[in-house]
Design a protein around this motif. Structure first.
Motif, mmCIF file in Angstrom:
data_model
loop_
_atom_site.group_PDB
_atom_site.id
_atom_site.type_symbol
_atom_site.label_atom_id
_atom_site.label_comp_id
_atom_site.label_asym_id
_atom_site.label_seq_id
_atom_site.Cartn_x
_atom_site.Cartn_y
_atom_site.Cartn_z
ATOM 1 N N THR A 189 2.100 87.092 -9.462
ATOM 2 C CA THR A 189 1.562 87.332 -8.121
ATOM 3 C C THR A 189 0.980 88.740 -8.023
ATOM 4 O OG1 THR A 189 3.127 85.786 -7.095
ATOM 5 C CG2 THR A 189 2.113 87.434 -5.668
ATOM 6 N N ILE A 190 1.703 89.710 -8.554
ATOM 7 C CA ILE A 190 1.204 91.087 -8.559
ATOM 8 C C ILE A 190 -0.103 91.171 -9.342
ATOM 9 C CG2 ILE A 190 1.670 93.438 -9.361
ATOM 10 C CD1 ILE A 190 4.656 92.863 -8.841
ATOM 11 N N GLU A 191 -0.131 90.540 -10.497
ATOM 12 C CA GLU A 191 -1.345 90.552 -11.328
ATOM 13 C C GLU A 191 -2.503 89.873 -10.608
ATOM 14 O OE1 GLU A 191 0.394 90.368 -15.893
ATOM 15 O OE2 GLU A 191 0.284 88.525 -14.714
ATOM 16 N N GLY A 192 -2.248 88.680 -10.044
ATOM 17 C CA GLY A 192 -3.307 87.921 -9.399
ATOM 18 C C GLY A 192 -3.918 88.647 -8.212
ATOM 19 N N LEU A 193 -3.075 89.198 -7.343
ATOM 20 C CA LEU A 193 -3.584 89.945 -6.186
ATOM 21 C C LEU A 193 -4.353 91.182 -6.629
ATOM 22 C CD1 LEU A 193 -0.497 89.684 -3.798
ATOM 23 C CD2 LEU A 193 -2.767 88.698 -3.400
ATOM 24 N N THR A 194 -3.894 91.829 -7.686
ATOM 25 C CA THR A 194 -4.594 93.014 -8.206
ATOM 26 C C THR A 194 -5.979 92.639 -8.716
ATOM 27 O OG1 THR A 194 -2.516 94.073 -8.844
ATOM 28 C CG2 THR A 194 -4.528 94.872 -9.913
ATOM 29 N N PHE A 195 -6.050 91.561 -9.489
ATOM 30 C CA PHE A 195 -7.320 91.193 -10.109
ATOM 31 C C PHE A 195 -8.338 90.652 -9.107
ATOM 32 C CE2 PHE A 195 -4.765 90.809 -14.159
ATOM 33 C CZ PHE A 195 -5.336 91.934 -14.734
ATOM 34 N N ILE A 196 -7.888 89.893 -8.107
ATOM 35 C CA ILE A 196 -8.858 89.363 -7.153
ATOM 36 C C ILE A 196 -9.424 90.470 -6.273
ATOM 37 C CG2 ILE A 196 -7.323 88.780 -5.214
ATOM 38 C CD1 ILE A 196 -8.866 86.075 -5.052
ATOM 39 N N ASN A 197 -8.582 91.450 -5.918
ATOM 40 C CA ASN A 197 -9.074 92.596 -5.155
ATOM 41 C C ASN A 197 -9.979 93.475 -6.007
ATOM 42 O OD1 ASN A 197 -7.839 93.034 -2.254
ATOM 43 N ND2 ASN A 197 -6.229 92.079 -3.468
ATOM 44 N N LEU A 198 -9.640 93.604 -7.271
ATOM 45 C CA LEU A 198 -10.492 94.357 -8.188
ATOM 46 C C LEU A 198 -11.858 93.691 -8.317
ATOM 47 C CD1 LEU A 198 -10.737 96.650 -10.352
ATOM 48 C CD2 LEU A 198 -9.982 94.954 -12.014
ATOM 49 N N GLY A 199 -11.852 92.357 -8.449
ATOM 50 C CA GLY A 199 -13.106 91.620 -8.563
ATOM 51 C C GLY A 199 -13.985 91.811 -7.341
ATOM 52 N N TYR A 200 -13.381 91.791 -6.163
ATOM 53 C CA TYR A 200 -14.168 91.970 -4.929
ATOM 54 C C TYR A 200 -14.701 93.384 -4.800
ATOM 55 C CZ TYR A 200 -15.267 92.411 0.029
ATOM 56 O OH TYR A 200 -15.905 92.678 1.217
ATOM 57 N N LYS A 201 -13.875 94.379 -5.111
ATOM 58 C CA LYS A 201 -14.278 95.775 -4.928
ATOM 59 C C LYS A 201 -15.345 96.218 -5.924
ATOM 60 C CE LYS A 201 -9.868 97.233 -2.932
ATOM 61 N NZ LYS A 201 -8.617 98.001 -3.148
ATOM 62 N N LEU A 202 -15.218 95.751 -7.162
ATOM 63 C CA LEU A 202 -16.164 96.190 -8.193
ATOM 64 C C LEU A 202 -17.266 95.177 -8.470
ATOM 65 C CD1 LEU A 202 -13.863 97.871 -10.868
ATOM 66 C CD2 LEU A 202 -15.249 98.964 -9.121
ATOM 67 N N GLY A 203 -17.116 93.951 -7.974
ATOM 68 C CA GLY A 203 -18.118 92.936 -8.264
ATOM 69 C C GLY A 203 -18.125 92.609 -9.752
ATOM 70 N N ALA A 204 -19.286 92.349 -10.298
ATOM 71 C CA ALA A 204 -19.406 91.981 -11.707
ATOM 72 C C ALA A 204 -18.930 93.100 -12.629
ATOM 73 C CB ALA A 204 -20.854 91.612 -12.032
ATOM 74 N N ASP A 205 -18.911 94.343 -12.138
ATOM 75 C CA ASP A 205 -18.462 95.462 -12.967
ATOM 76 C C ASP A 205 -16.961 95.426 -13.234
ATOM 77 O OD1 ASP A 205 -21.004 96.479 -13.085
ATOM 78 O OD2 ASP A 205 -20.744 97.814 -11.357
ATOM 79 N N SER A 206 -16.219 94.594 -12.482
ATOM 80 C CA SER A 206 -14.772 94.559 -12.654
ATOM 81 C C SER A 206 -14.380 94.049 -14.027
ATOM 82 C CB SER A 206 -14.127 93.683 -11.578
ATOM 83 O OG SER A 206 -14.642 92.373 -11.638
ATOM 84 N N VAL A 207 -15.159 93.114 -14.564
ATOM 85 C CA VAL A 207 -14.832 92.570 -15.878
ATOM 86 C C VAL A 207 -15.037 93.618 -16.963
ATOM 87 C CG1 VAL A 207 -15.366 90.780 -17.560
ATOM 88 C CG2 VAL A 207 -15.390 90.243 -15.130
ATOM 89 N N SER A 208 -16.147 94.356 -16.866
ATOM 90 C CA SER A 208 -16.371 95.420 -17.842
ATOM 91 C C SER A 208 -15.308 96.507 -17.700
ATOM 92 C CB SER A 208 -17.771 96.026 -17.667
ATOM 93 O OG SER A 208 -17.916 96.609 -16.388
ATOM 94 N N ALA A 209 -14.819 96.721 -16.475
ATOM 95 C CA ALA A 209 -13.754 97.706 -16.274
ATOM 96 C C ALA A 209 -12.468 97.257 -16.945
ATOM 97 C CB ALA A 209 -13.510 97.910 -14.776
ATOM 98 N N LEU A 210 -12.214 95.947 -16.933
ATOM 99 C CA LEU A 210 -11.006 95.420 -17.552
ATOM 100 C C LEU A 210 -11.086 95.488 -19.067
ATOM 101 C CD1 LEU A 210 -8.277 93.937 -17.343
ATOM 102 C CD2 LEU A 210 -9.553 91.784 -17.281
#
Length: 299
Positions: A189-210
Motif C-alpha cells: 500500500t505504501i509503495e502503490g500510493l507513492t508510485f501513483i502520486n509520483l506518476g501524477y506529479k512527474l508525468g512520463a518523467d516519473s518512469v525515467s526517475a525510477l
C-alpha cells in the motif's frame, strides 16, 4: 524475527544510505506544479479504485482493461463531466488491452491522469492522436513495470514475509498466520500510493526517475538481499540432515553445525540455476532421496 529485522536494517544502510543513489528527480516531485486540477485526495482515490477493482473483471480479451477504466471514472468525470461525448471517448480510451503489476504499475494511471489533465486544459492534440499517445504510453510501460513489480512483490517480499510467519507459527504463535498478509498489505500500500502520486506529479518523467540514478536496481538488490538472507535463515532453522551413525554425525558437526543442510541448499541452487532443473522435479527428487536414505538407515 530478529534475523529479519537485522537484515532489513542492514540492507537499507547498505543500499540506500551510502549516497550513490540520485534522488533529485524524486525531490522535484515534491514541488507541486501550479494550476493542478486534481488534489492529492483525488489521486489517492484513483489508487484505491485501482487497487480494489483492477483484477475484479480480469478477462482474456482485455485483461485489466475494465479495472483500469473503472479506476479512472471519478477523475474523468471531474474533467469531462459536463461533456458526455468527451467523457465517453475518454472512458473508451481506457478500455484498450492492459495488463501490469498492481503495485509498481500504479505509476501508469498516475501518468495517464496527468496526461488527461494536460489534454483537458490545453487541447494540444486531436482526439485520435491523444488516444494513440495514451495507449502507447500504457502499452510501453506495462511490461517493464510488471517485470520489476512482480519480481519484488511476489518473488521477494512475499517469500520474506511467509518465512517470517512460518518461524512464528512453528513456535505456536498465531501472529505468524497474519504476518504474510498483513505485512505485504502494508508495504504494498505504501509503495502503490507513492508510485501513483509520483506518476501524477512527474508525468512520463516519473518512469525515467525510477529507472535512472540506479534507484530501481537498488530496490531490487535490496529486496533480493533480504530475501536470500531470510531463505538461508529458514533453511538453517527448519531443515535437518542427521546421519544415523553417530560417528559420521560427529565428523559433520566438527566442520560446522548444519553443514549438510548448507551443502544441500547449495546443491539445489546449482540444479536450479546452472542445470535449469524444474522446481517440481527437484522437490520430488529431494523427497525420494530422503526416503531412500532413511530406508537404508543412513539418515
Amino acid at each position: 524475527m530478529g534475523v529479519a529485522i537485522f537484515t532489513i536494517c542492514f540492507a537499507i544502510v547498505k543500499f540506500f544510505l551510502n549516497g550513490d543513489v540520485d534522488l533529485s528527480a524524486f525531490k522535484a516531485a515534491g514541488e507541486e506544479k501550479k494550476d493542478r486540477i486534481f488534489t492529492k485526495k483525488d489521486v489517492n482515490r484513483l489508487y484505491w479504485r485501482w487497487w480494489w477493482f483492477l483484477e475484479a473483471a480480469h478477462n482474456y480479451e482485455g485483461m485489466q482493461a475494465l479495472g483500469m477504466a473503472n479506476a479512472m471514472v471519478p477523475a474523468l468525470k471531474k474533467l469531462y463531466g459536463n461533456d458526455k461525448e468527451k467523457f465517453s471517448n475518454a472512458l473508451k480510451r481506457h478500455l484498450a488491452y492492459f495488463n501490469t503489476n498492481g503495485i509498481y504499475g500504479a505509476t501508469i494511471p498516475g501518468i495517464v491522469l496527468a496526461m488527461e489533465e494536460e489534454q483537458a486544459v490545453n487541447q494540444e492534440m486531436d482526439e485520435e492522436t491523444f488516444d494513440v499517445t495514451v495507449n502507447g504510453i500504457k502499452t510501453g510501460l506495462m511490461g517493464p513495470m510488471a517485470g520489476v513489480g512482480d519480481t519484488i512483490e511476489w518473488g521477494i517480499w512475499n517469500k520474506v514475509f511467509i518465512g517470517m510467519g512460518m518461524s512464528l507459527t512453528a513456535q505456536g504463535n498465531w501472529i505468524g498466520a497474519i504476518i504474510p498478509w498483513g505485512a505485504l498489505l502494508i508495504i504494498s500500500t505504501i509503495e502503490g500510493l507513492t508510485f501513483i502520486n509520483l506518476g501524477y506529479k512527474l508525468g512520463a518523467d516519473s518512469v525515467s526517475a525510477l529507472f535512472s540514478g540506479g534507484l530501481a536496481k537498488k530496490i531490487t538488490d535490496c529486496a533480493s538481499f533480504i530475501g536470500m538472507t531470510m531463505m538461508g535463515a529458514l533453511a538453517a532453522q527448519h531443515c535437518s540432515f542427521t546421519f544415523a551413525n553417530e560417528t559420521m554425525q560427529s565428523i559433520a558437526n566438527a566442520f560446522a553445525p548444519k553443514v549438510m543442510v548448507l551443502l544441500l541448499v547449495f546443491f539445489i541452487y546449482w540444479l536450479l540455476t546452472k542445470k535449469n532443473a524444474k522446481i517440481s522435479h527437484v522437490t520430488f527428487g529431494v523427497i525420494a532421496v530422503a526416503i531412500a536414505l532413511s530406508l537404508l538407515h543412513i539418515v
